[in-house]
Enzyme design. Sequence first.
Site, PDB file in Angstrom:
ATOM      1  N   ASP A 166      -5.901   4.195  -3.830  1.00  8.12           N
ATOM      2  CA  ASP A 166      -5.098   3.188  -4.511  1.00  8.12           C
ATOM      3  C   ASP A 166      -4.678   3.880  -5.795  1.00  8.12           C
ATOM      4  O   ASP A 166      -5.506   4.101  -6.681  1.00  8.12           O
ATOM      5  CB  ASP A 166      -5.923   1.934  -4.818  1.00  8.12           C
ATOM      6  CG  ASP A 166      -5.068   0.879  -5.485  1.00  8.12           C
ATOM      7  OD1 ASP A 166      -4.311   1.230  -6.406  1.00  8.12           O
ATOM      8  OD2 ASP A 166      -5.139  -0.293  -5.096  1.00  8.12           O
ATOM      9  N   HIS A 167      -3.409   4.260  -5.882  1.00  7.06           N
ATOM     10  CA  HIS A 167      -3.037   5.162  -6.974  1.00  7.06           C
ATOM     11  C   HIS A 167      -3.214   4.528  -8.351  1.00  7.06           C
ATOM     12  O   HIS A 167      -3.249   5.224  -9.353  1.00  7.06           O
ATOM     13  CB  HIS A 167      -1.620   5.717  -6.783  1.00  7.06           C
ATOM     14  CG  HIS A 167      -0.540   4.758  -7.146  1.00  7.06           C
ATOM     15  ND1 HIS A 167      -0.073   3.791  -6.304  1.00  7.06           N
ATOM     16  CD2 HIS A 167       0.191   4.621  -8.284  1.00  7.06           C
ATOM     17  CE1 HIS A 167       0.876   3.105  -6.902  1.00  7.06           C
ATOM     18  NE2 HIS A 167       1.062   3.582  -8.100  1.00  7.06           N
TER      19      HIS A 167
ATOM     20  N   HIS B 106      -3.485  -3.176  -5.684  1.00  8.39           N
ATOM     21  CA  HIS B 106      -3.441  -2.802  -7.103  1.00  8.39           C
ATOM     22  C   HIS B 106      -3.950  -3.932  -8.009  1.00  8.39           C
ATOM     23  O   HIS B 106      -4.756  -3.719  -8.909  1.00  8.39           O
ATOM     24  CB  HIS B 106      -2.017  -2.436  -7.539  1.00  8.39           C
ATOM     25  CG  HIS B 106      -1.377  -1.370  -6.701  1.00  8.39           C
ATOM     26  ND1 HIS B 106      -2.079  -0.333  -6.150  1.00  8.39           N
ATOM     27  CD2 HIS B 106      -0.085  -1.174  -6.327  1.00  8.39           C
ATOM     28  CE1 HIS B 106      -1.248   0.452  -5.471  1.00  8.39           C
ATOM     29  NE2 HIS B 106      -0.034  -0.045  -5.560  1.00  8.39           N
TER      30      HIS B 106
HETATM   31  C1  BG6 Z   1       3.235   1.032  -4.597  1.00 13.43           C
HETATM   32  C2  BG6 Z   1       4.104  -0.003  -3.937  1.00 13.43           C
HETATM   33  O1  BG6 Z   1       1.944   1.007  -4.054  1.00 13.43           O
HETATM   34  O2  BG6 Z   1       3.153   0.754  -5.978  1.00 13.43           O
HETATM   35  C3  BG6 Z   1       5.473  -0.024  -4.572  1.00 13.43           C
HETATM   36  O3  BG6 Z   1       4.216   0.294  -2.555  1.00 13.43           O
HETATM   37  C4  BG6 Z   1       5.364  -0.214  -6.061  1.00 13.43           C
HETATM   38  O4  BG6 Z   1       6.276  -1.061  -4.011  1.00 13.43           O
HETATM   39  C5  BG6 Z   1       4.398   0.804  -6.640  1.00 13.43           C
HETATM   40  O5  BG6 Z   1       6.640  -0.035  -6.616  1.00 13.43           O
HETATM   41  C6  BG6 Z   1       4.131   0.535  -8.099  1.00 13.43           C
HETATM   42  O6  BG6 Z   1       3.433   1.628  -8.611  1.00 13.43           O
HETATM   43  P1  BG6 Z   1       3.632   2.061 -10.113  1.00 13.43           P
HETATM   44  O7  BG6 Z   1       2.662   3.190 -10.311  1.00 13.43           O
HETATM   45  O8  BG6 Z   1       5.064   2.477 -10.256  1.00 13.43           O
HETATM   46  O9  BG6 Z   1       3.305   0.856 -10.901  1.00 13.43           O
END
Ligand code: BG6
Length: 520
Positions: A201-202, A264
């Site tokens: 989960d980045h 997230h």
């Molecule tokens: C991803 C989603 O996991 O997270 C995207 O699939 C979203 O739809 C993105 O835009 C948001 O990540 P960040 O790091 O740009 O907030």
Amino acid sequence: MATAQISISPEDLSQVPHGHEKIPEAGILVIFGASGDLTRRKLLPALFHLEQAGLLPDNFAIVGVARRPLGDEFAADMRAGVIEFGGVDAGETRLDNFVSKISYFPLRFDALEDYAGLKAELDRIAKEKSIVGNRLYYLATASEYFAPIIQNLGAQGMAHPEQGKATVVIEKPFGHDLESARALNCQVNAVFHEEQVFRIDHYLGKETVQNILVFRFANGIFEPIWNRNYIDHVQITVAETLGVEGRGPFYEKAGALRDVVQNHVMELLSLVALEPPSSFEAESVRREKLKVWRAIPSIPILDVVRGQYGAGTVDGQPVVSYRDEQRVSPNSGSETYAAARVEIENWRWAGVPFYLRAGKRMRKHATEINIQFKQPPLLIFDRIAHQQACQVIQPNLLTLRIQPDEGIALRFGAKVPTTMEMDVCPVNMDFDYAAAFGKSSANGYERLLLDALLGDQTLFSHRDGVETTWALFTPVLEAWAAKTPEKFPNYEAGTWGPECADHLIARGGRAWRNDLGRKA
Ligand code: BG6
């Protein structure tokens, strides 16, 4: 609102420890789905940042795997990606050496017969570069290929090398509901042991997300008030100005609840709500997160709302409605916005609502956690300053700005100095990451890739956690699937989402905080 800056002197900064200096063992990183956007935009730039920081081993190879018949142009394309998305200068000296480690192997993900060729290719590279054993398989494909790839790696004997170790990193979405997540977990664990599995989960790679634990547990003053006695409610917002960016077919199936809230947002919630782990070891942290998710009672359908954007204006530019995006159905029922009210039934949080929301094409790009404290028991200063911004005495508010404008702000009331009366005005103490530590070029994947290469699972999801969060939202998804939303689109692009979300929070006598971002 007035703002008091907190700054850190260069002397203080020299005391700040610089990350972990452990370097992974020699190995081969195999990226499945390497012709996709993620590899070029995030993974390769992050790997190059690790190389720049001296955190990659000398004997290291990156093999891109996808269906397309690509050759040397793959490495050239990755080079361009590092420059474009990694903020790297084209003349950067280490770039050529880094690119020389990249190669490509064409493969059909679901064709077992292709995997013998891949195995032979990895063995050849390993021999050439004196890399014994270690393999990290990164699954960045469409999710329907996760299971076939894992099965084929297992069938070809690639999951348990004779020497060294194999690990598998799995991108999201990990399943699309409880049943599919469970099935995928079973397929994964039939081939890999749980210690080999890194579900990504980045958000957990973001410095500001990791800092939630540091803020809470490296400081003594917050924990005593971090509970139902002092906190009125918590708001977690992931607002994006972007639309679906050409990912129509994916988004049609996913929607905001699956795409962002189940993962997230729930990760953010767990870090705000968990009990102090006994250490920062994977097992301790994951156990505490799981306890939080398990303490959330089933979410009443009336406590979740959905929205879809219509045409509007974002950042001064006209944008089309979701239904007019490429490869999206003109009658689509997919939600581009979701909001929920959840409770956590334990001694710390009983009665404190957590309001969650995520949306595309919102007014502002901001991921923020707002912790609103209760009003003082007695308001002895009943005079409020007359400026428009100070119409009511406002309770303390702690804001964790996850992105952009990364920082932390604490709002409190202060006496307005120019008046004879005890006029109170809210002011902010503001900590700004960039001012204190300089701007970071990290995109979150640096830390996660390094941890996966080192075998540290602390910042990755465990199978139990993934299943628990799916269990919470699956009934909502089922109820939504059974009833086509009548009023879509129900918010204009460039606004703060649908009216039903305002009603959701207003039922508790509260309102969404829409003044997100750093205050001037
Ligand atoms: C991803 C989603 O996991 O997270 C995207 O699939 C979203 O739809 C993105 O835009 C948001 O990540 P960040 O790091 O740009 O907030």
